[in-house]
Scaffold this motif. Structure first.
Motif, short mmCIF file in Angstrom:
data_model
loop_
_atom_site.label_atom_id
_atom_site.label_comp_id
_atom_site.label_asym_id
_atom_site.label_seq_id
_atom_site.Cartn_x
_atom_site.Cartn_y
_atom_site.Cartn_z
N LEU A 1 0.83 -1.21 0.00
CA LEU A 1 0.00 0.00 0.00
C LEU A 1 0.86 1.26 0.00
O LEU A 1 0.54 2.23 -0.69
CB LEU A 1 -0.94 -0.01 1.20
N LYS A 2 1.95 1.24 0.74
CA LYS A 2 2.85 2.41 0.77
C LYS A 2 3.54 2.62 -0.56
O LYS A 2 3.77 3.75 -0.97
CB LYS A 2 3.88 2.24 1.89
N LYS A 3 3.86 1.52 -1.27
CA LYS A 3 4.54 1.63 -2.56
C LYS A 3 3.59 2.00 -3.70
O LYS A 3 4.03 2.40 -4.77
CB LYS A 3 5.19 0.28 -2.92
N ASN A 4 2.31 1.85 -3.46
CA ASN A 4 1.31 2.06 -4.52
C ASN A 4 0.22 3.03 -4.06
O ASN A 4 -0.95 2.65 -3.93
CB ASN A 4 0.70 0.71 -4.93
N PRO A 5 0.57 4.31 -3.84
CA PRO A 5 -0.42 5.27 -3.34
C PRO A 5 -1.58 5.50 -4.30
O PRO A 5 -2.65 5.96 -3.89
CB PRO A 5 0.40 6.55 -3.13
N TRP A 6 -1.41 5.17 -5.56
CA TRP A 6 -2.48 5.30 -6.55
C TRP A 6 -3.68 4.43 -6.18
O TRP A 6 -4.80 4.73 -6.59
CB TRP A 6 -1.98 4.95 -7.96
N PHE A 7 -3.45 3.34 -5.42
CA PHE A 7 -4.55 2.47 -5.04
C PHE A 7 -5.58 3.23 -4.22
O PHE A 7 -6.77 3.20 -4.52
CB PHE A 7 -4.02 1.26 -4.26
#
Length: 139
Positions: A115-121
């Protein structure tokens, strides 16, 4: 989903406990229909493919009016998405999935790094997911 992963999933969906556990509106259909146990590190073992092959189609046939299908984790994505490559790619391609299908990473604490690596989610996917959930829950 009675643990912290359930809390996270309900937050992602924009549902409180009462709505999430309302069996007249929400069905949770597992991939394996069995609990295969834990590996040496304490993580869940993957669902044996024979379980999904044996039971999943029959279970989904009992739910003919599915308006929103949420695929949680790689095993569900691999089963339902013919072009599946990775969890990240499947979640990011939310607009390319059939209407009413969303792919989500498992809401486990183990995916906090993802989740931290993919803030677009959170920024792009969750608002659309919540809007879709609201639409089907209010009908």
């Amino acid at each position: 989903f009675w643990d912290q992963s359930g809390t996270r999933l309900r937050e992602w969906l924009g549902l409180d406990e009462a709505a999430f556990y309302d069996r007249s509106k929400v069905d949770i259909v597992p991939m394996g229909f069995c609990f295969p146990g834990y590996d040496a590190k304490g993580s869940d073992l993957p669902p044996p493919p024979i379980c999904a092959q044996t039971w999943r189609g029959a279970a989904l046939d009992m739910l003919p009016d599915i308006r929103l299908k949420i695929l949680i984790g790689g095993y569900a994505m691999k089963y339902h998405l013919p072009a599946f490559t990775t969890v990240t790619a499947a979640v990011a391609a939310w607009q390319d999935h059939p209407h009413g299908v969303f792919a989500l990473p498992h809401p486990s604490w183990r995916n906090t790094g993802w989740l931290k690596k993919n803030p677009w989610f959170v920024r792009d996917v969750l608002p659309r997911l919540r809007a879709a959930v609201t639409e089907v829950m209010n009908d």
